[in-house]
Write an enzyme that holds these catalytic residues in place. Sequence first.
Site, PDB file in Angstrom:
ATOM      1  N   GLU A 317       0.811  -1.228   0.000  1.00 45.19           N
ATOM      2  CA  GLU A 317       0.000   0.000   0.000  1.00 45.19           C
ATOM      3  C   GLU A 317       0.841   1.273   0.000  1.00 45.19           C
ATOM      4  O   GLU A 317       0.301   2.366   0.115  1.00 45.19           O
ATOM      5  CB  GLU A 317      -0.944   0.071   1.212  1.00 45.19           C
ATOM      6  CG  GLU A 317      -1.938  -1.043   1.356  1.00 45.19           C
ATOM      7  CD  GLU A 317      -2.809  -0.892   2.607  1.00 45.19           C
ATOM      8  OE1 GLU A 317      -2.741   0.166   3.283  1.00 45.19           O
ATOM      9  OE2 GLU A 317      -3.550  -1.826   2.915  1.00 45.19           O
ATOM     10  N   GLY A 318       2.160   1.165  -0.039  1.00 42.33           N
ATOM     11  CA  GLY A 318       3.002   2.349   0.130  1.00 42.33           C
ATOM     12  C   GLY A 318       3.286   2.661   1.585  1.00 42.33           C
ATOM     13  O   GLY A 318       3.914   3.680   1.906  1.00 42.33           O
TER      14      GLY A 318
END
Length: 351
Positions: A317-318
Amino acid sequence: MTDTWWLNPCKAIDAQAYEQALARQQQLTKPAGSLGQLEALAVQLAGLQGQVKPSVDSLWIAIFAGDHGVVAEGVSAFPQEVTGQMLQNFVTGGAAISVLARQLGAQLEVVDLGTVTPSLDLPGVRHLNIGAGTANFVNGPAMTEAQGQLALQAGRDSAWRALANGAQLFIGGEMGIGNTTAASALACALLDCPVSDLTGPGTGLNAQGVSHKVAVIERALALHAGQRGNALQTLFNLGGFEIAALVGAYLGCAQEGIVVLVDGFICTVAALVATRVNPACREWLVFGHRGAEPGHRHVLQRLDAQPLLELGLRLGEGSGAALAVPLLRLACALHGQMATFAEAAVADRPA
């Protein structure tokens, strides 16, 4: 391929700003080198941004989502529907990256490149519908050349939006059930490593599940072995829409002069592809963390990367890159706000 924009030159580093920042760093009121990696980071950012005192206050986070046909082979612990469900979670603020983006004052965008529920129409999500997920790469290419180019351009478009919004730092994140399988396959093809070295549990497979995942990847690599020398074609054969978008985003950022903070295993594999397509982009990539997925360490080593954190993360998801943002901001603050020996009237050498 007519328009090969991904081969366009990347922005050059500002050598003068780099040298001036290096000289400043050596005059700050501390023993030379005592802030370790933070010193090198601040100087690197100065050269990239063309400013003696760099800043990463303005942050853009783009989450790219897509489904994977290889999930039909039973390579994931989670059902495919989760990809679409998580899109809703991202935009309603309940996902980890949503929380981190709020805490960091970042602009968060969510791009759906193609899921198995293409009828999704969620406010706040950019739905591109390149396909209902990729095809099963055990049977043929994951995507067509046209689909791959659309995904690359989607990433580039996100980089352009970041630029238009004055972003000083770009984080790409990903969501796609099955995407560690695609990333492992891509990394194995590009690095010519044993599959078992680069394949892990992903979202939570047991040992038997990992062994099955390895076997599936080996079948895919055998099928597509003839095109391993072409990084872009290998991406289209074995990657995902969201991985291709990350590649496009990283190349777009390097061409436009936006520093990229790379997240975990999947994002690092995308960075590997980007450097194979256009090696000059490597200078624009800073690596946020070393994650728990076993292949991550191998890919980082091949990229000669020194990640900032190691916290056993494997979410994606970063999120790992986002967690490293405060370190970058503090490195810039120390570099820009500490006094020099002359300013503080402190002796600059031992007695």
